[in-house]
Design an enzyme around this catalytic site. Structure first.
Site, PDB file in Angstrom:
ATOM      1  N   GLY A  96       2.028   1.767  -6.142  1.00 52.20           N
ATOM      2  CA  GLY A  96       1.134   0.722  -5.635  1.00 52.20           C
ATOM      3  C   GLY A  96      -0.280   0.796  -6.190  1.00 52.20           C
ATOM      4  CE1 TYR A 104      -1.671  -0.649   6.909  1.00 52.54           C
ATOM      5  CE2 TYR A 104      -2.548  -2.803   7.477  1.00 52.54           C
ATOM      6  CZ  TYR A 104      -2.354  -1.797   6.554  1.00 52.54           C
ATOM      7  OH  TYR A 104      -2.847  -1.938   5.279  1.00 52.54           O
TER       8      TYR A 104
HETATM    9  N1  LIG Z   1      -1.025  -4.031  -0.717  1.00 52.35           N
HETATM   10  C1  LIG Z   1      -1.822  -4.717   0.079  1.00 52.35           C
HETATM   11  O1  LIG Z   1      -1.691  -5.945   0.233  1.00 52.35           O
HETATM   12  C2  LIG Z   1      -2.942  -4.049   0.810  1.00 52.35           C
HETATM   13  C3  LIG Z   1      -3.098  -2.665   0.822  1.00 52.35           C
HETATM   14  N2  LIG Z   1      -4.140  -2.119   1.514  1.00 52.35           N
HETATM   15  C4  LIG Z   1      -4.330  -0.681   1.539  1.00 52.35           C
HETATM   16  O2  LIG Z   1      -4.296  -0.157   0.219  1.00 52.35           O
HETATM   17  C5  LIG Z   1      -3.793   1.162   0.221  1.00 52.35           C
HETATM   18  C6  LIG Z   1      -2.658   1.281  -0.773  1.00 52.35           C
HETATM   19  O3  LIG Z   1      -1.612   0.416  -0.333  1.00 52.35           O
HETATM   20  P1  LIG Z   1      -0.376   0.028  -1.253  1.00 52.35           P
HETATM   21  O4  LIG Z   1      -0.577   0.543  -2.609  1.00 52.35           O
HETATM   22  O5  LIG Z   1      -0.152  -1.396  -1.048  1.00 52.35           O
HETATM   23  O6  LIG Z   1       0.793   0.832  -0.533  1.00 52.35           O
HETATM   24  P2  LIG Z   1       2.123   1.436  -1.141  1.00 52.35           P
HETATM   25  O7  LIG Z   1       3.060   1.528   0.019  1.00 52.35           O
HETATM   26  O8  LIG Z   1       2.552   0.721  -2.356  1.00 52.35           O
HETATM   27  O9  LIG Z   1       1.679   2.902  -1.583  1.00 52.35           O
HETATM   28  C7  LIG Z   1       1.304   3.853  -0.624  1.00 52.35           C
HETATM   29  C8  LIG Z   1       1.601   5.245  -1.128  1.00 52.35           C
HETATM   30  O10 LIG Z   1       1.262   6.164  -0.073  1.00 52.35           O
HETATM   31  C9  LIG Z   1       2.246   7.189  -0.096  1.00 52.35           C
HETATM   32  N3  LIG Z   1       2.308   7.920   1.168  1.00 52.35           N
HETATM   33  C10 LIG Z   1       2.793   7.476   2.349  1.00 52.35           C
HETATM   34  N4  LIG Z   1       2.749   8.449   3.255  1.00 52.35           N
HETATM   35  C11 LIG Z   1       2.222   9.540   2.647  1.00 52.35           C
HETATM   36  C12 LIG Z   1       1.971  10.869   3.078  1.00 52.35           C
HETATM   37  N5  LIG Z   1       2.249  11.284   4.318  1.00 52.35           N
HETATM   38  N6  LIG Z   1       1.411  11.726   2.190  1.00 52.35           N
HETATM   39  C13 LIG Z   1       1.162  11.331   0.920  1.00 52.35           C
HETATM   40  N7  LIG Z   1       1.410  10.089   0.453  1.00 52.35           N
HETATM   41  C14 LIG Z   1       1.946   9.211   1.311  1.00 52.35           C
HETATM   42  C15 LIG Z   1       3.533   6.435  -0.394  1.00 52.35           C
HETATM   43  O11 LIG Z   1       4.577   7.302  -0.788  1.00 52.35           O
HETATM   44  C16 LIG Z   1       3.082   5.464  -1.452  1.00 52.35           C
HETATM   45  O12 LIG Z   1       3.238   6.001  -2.746  1.00 52.35           O
HETATM   46  C17 LIG Z   1      -3.374   1.444   1.658  1.00 52.35           C
HETATM   47  O13 LIG Z   1      -4.376   2.188   2.308  1.00 52.35           O
HETATM   48  C18 LIG Z   1      -3.228   0.063   2.285  1.00 52.35           C
HETATM   49  O14 LIG Z   1      -3.458   0.075   3.674  1.00 52.35           O
HETATM   50  C19 LIG Z   1      -5.047  -2.863   2.197  1.00 52.35           C
HETATM   51  C20 LIG Z   1      -4.924  -4.212   2.221  1.00 52.35           C
HETATM   52  C21 LIG Z   1      -3.890  -4.921   1.508  1.00 52.35           C
HETATM   53  C1  LIG Z   2       3.153  -6.452   5.741  1.00 49.08           C
HETATM   54  C2  LIG Z   2       1.678  -6.370   5.991  1.00 49.08           C
HETATM   55  C3  LIG Z   2       0.992  -5.474   5.046  1.00 49.08           C
HETATM   56  C4  LIG Z   2      -0.473  -5.382   5.379  1.00 49.08           C
HETATM   57  C5  LIG Z   2      -1.255  -5.069   4.185  1.00 49.08           C
HETATM   58  C6  LIG Z   2      -2.694  -5.215   4.461  1.00 49.08           C
HETATM   59  O1  LIG Z   2      -3.368  -4.270   4.784  1.00 49.08           O
HETATM   60  C7  LIG Z   2      -3.347  -6.464   4.336  1.00 49.08           C
HETATM   61  C8  LIG Z   2      -2.753  -7.587   4.008  1.00 49.08           C
HETATM   62  C9  LIG Z   2      -3.491  -8.760   3.947  1.00 49.08           C
HETATM   63  C10 LIG Z   2      -2.996  -9.971   4.207  1.00 49.08           C
HETATM   64  C11 LIG Z   2      -1.820 -10.334   5.008  1.00 49.08           C
HETATM   65  C12 LIG Z   2      -0.515  -9.825   4.605  1.00 49.08           C
HETATM   66  C13 LIG Z   2       0.623  -9.861   5.337  1.00 49.08           C
HETATM   67  C14 LIG Z   2       0.848 -10.512   6.604  1.00 49.08           C
HETATM   68  C15 LIG Z   2       0.351  -9.844   7.795  1.00 49.08           C
HETATM   69  C16 LIG Z   2      -0.455 -10.545   8.625  1.00 49.08           C
HETATM   70  C17 LIG Z   2      -1.004 -11.875   8.182  1.00 49.08           C
HETATM   71  C18 LIG Z   2      -1.252 -12.857   9.241  1.00 49.08           C
HETATM   72  C19 LIG Z   2      -0.770 -14.206   8.737  1.00 49.08           C
HETATM   73  C20 LIG Z   2      -1.395 -15.263   9.527  1.00 49.08           C
HETATM   74  O2  LIG Z   2      -0.972 -15.461  10.667  1.00 49.08           O
HETATM   75  O3  LIG Z   2      -2.349 -15.862   9.024  1.00 49.08           O
END
Ligand SMILES: NC(=O)C1=CN([C@@H]2O[C@H](COP(=O)(O)OP(=O)(O)OC[C@H]3O[C@@H](n4cnc5c(N)ncnc54)[C@H](O)[C@@H]3O)[C@@H](O)[C@H]2O)C=CC1
Ligand SMILES: CCCCCC(=O)/C=C/C=C\C/C=C\C/C=C\CCCC(=O)O
Length: 277
Positions: free
Chosen positions: A24, A162
């Site tokens: 990611g 979350y």
């Molecule tokens: N993808 C999105 O739309 C958004 C992501 N974020 C934030 O961005 C950050 C990255 O998210 P993504 O890349 O989308 O997630 P992802 O799920 O693709 O990657 C997350 C990584 O964290 C690792 N992980 C989980 N538990 C763990 C543990 N106990 N120890 C070590 N590693 C662990 C997973 O194995 C994975 O490789 C997160 O903090 C997420 O909340 C925030 C807003 C939107």
């Molecule tokens: C599956 C949700 C993953 C959340 C990732 C994150 O941190 C932020 C995501 C940003 C946008 C929304 C993504 C997914 C949907 C979750 C809630 C949206 C609410 C939709 C609405 O009612 O407008």
């Protein structure tokens, strides 16, 4: 050695520790850091297969001395402390820590794990980073970036556990990044809120998991996502420019926006009528 023609001084030749770096956004950040001439990037993750595959890709591109995958469950205190030690011992320094790992679960009974990984481990890591890097602890200063989310800032009833961890990460990071702490430690603590980004957590099957209370509303309104590369570029820009205690939004494939004033304005509104001591 440039990013749009600009040398990133807070990236070049620095030593990084990135959690959740095997996949990611984390993996995207690891790649960009090496492209921008970081000295060394250690990435921690529980996902061993993905971690080893990325490590081998990075060895091929950048050589064996630039990146290391460390299998580590960041919710396990002793594993996490050992990983910090390993990274520090390599160059006797850690310059930047990026707390990015995340757990999302549709199962309410998983709430402890979500809090442990998203919040407790972020706090624990920030405190460790301050111990290693703080000039008040014999270090040379540095930077911590804690990853929050757009969902911390939107009053939606979805994903309560979350979203709670993400608003708590924001408040913790803004507080410990305040001038009071920064002036002593010279460790900047920054917060990055990502908007929807194209990673596994936004894949349709994953979003559908969260729909049990919302009759497919999330899956049907799956948001437009930015590219991982945009999120990762944005992170590097924030590390280069951010002031301690600041909060940044990175969304829609655009450059990071400093939203610190919105955050403090929001708190002012919420505390309206309460006397400030
Ligand atoms: N993808 C999105 O739309 C958004 C992501 N974020 C934030 O961005 C950050 C990255 O998210 P993504 O890349 O989308 O997630 P992802 O799920 O693709 O990657 C997350 C990584 O964290 C690792 N992980 C989980 N538990 C763990 C543990 N106990 N120890 C070590 N590693 C662990 C997973 O194995 C994975 O490789 C997160 O903090 C997420 O909340 C925030 C807003 C939107
Ligand atoms: C599956 C949700 C993953 C959340 C990732 C994150 O941190 C932020 C995501 C940003 C946008 C929304 C993504 C997914 C949907 C979750 C809630 C949206 C609410 C939709 C609405 O009612 O407008």
């Amino acid at each position: 050695m440039s990013f749009g023609g600009v040398v990133l001084e807070n990236i070049v030749d620095k030593v990084f520790l990135v959690t959740g770096g095997a996949a990611g956004i984390g993996a995207g950040v690891v790649r960009e850091l090496l492209l921008e001439n970081a000295r060394y990037v250690a990435f921690l993750d529980i996902a061993e297969r993905e971690g080893l595959i990325l490590e081998s890709e990075l060895y091929t591109k950048f050589g064996a001395l630039k990146a290391k995958f460390i299998k580590c469950d960041i919710s396990n205190e002793s594993e996490f402390a050992d990983a910090y030690k390993q990274v520090f011992n390599k160059y006797r320094r850690i310059d930047v820590v990026i707390n990015n790992a995340v757990v999302l679960s549709a199962d309410d009974s998983d709430y402890k794990r979500i809090v442990d990984v998203n919040l407790t481990a972020t706090i624990s890591s920030t405190l460790k980073a301050l111990d290693y890097m703080g000039i008040d602890k014999g270090g040379i200063g540095g930077t911590v970036v804690n990853v929050s989310s757009l969902l911390a800032l939107t009053p939606k009833p979805h994903l309560p556990v979350y979203a709670s961890t993400k608003i708590a990460v924001l408040q913790f990071s803004n507080s410990i990044g305040a001038e009071l702490f920064y002036s002593k430690s010279k460790v900047r603590v920054l917060t990055v809120c990502f908007g929807p980004t194209d990673t596994a957590i936004l894949q349709k099957p994953s979003i559908s998991n969260f729909d049990k209370h919302f009759t497919q509303s999330l899956a049907s309104r799956a948001p437009v996502r930015q590219r991982v590369k945009s999120a990762a570029y944005g992170m590097l820009q924030v590390i280069n420019n951010g002031v301690s205690g600041s909060t940044w939004m990175i969304a829609n494939d655009k450059s990071p926006v400093d939203i610190s004033e919105n955050i403090s304005g929001g708190f002012n509104v919420m505390s309206c009528g309460i006397e400030n001591n």
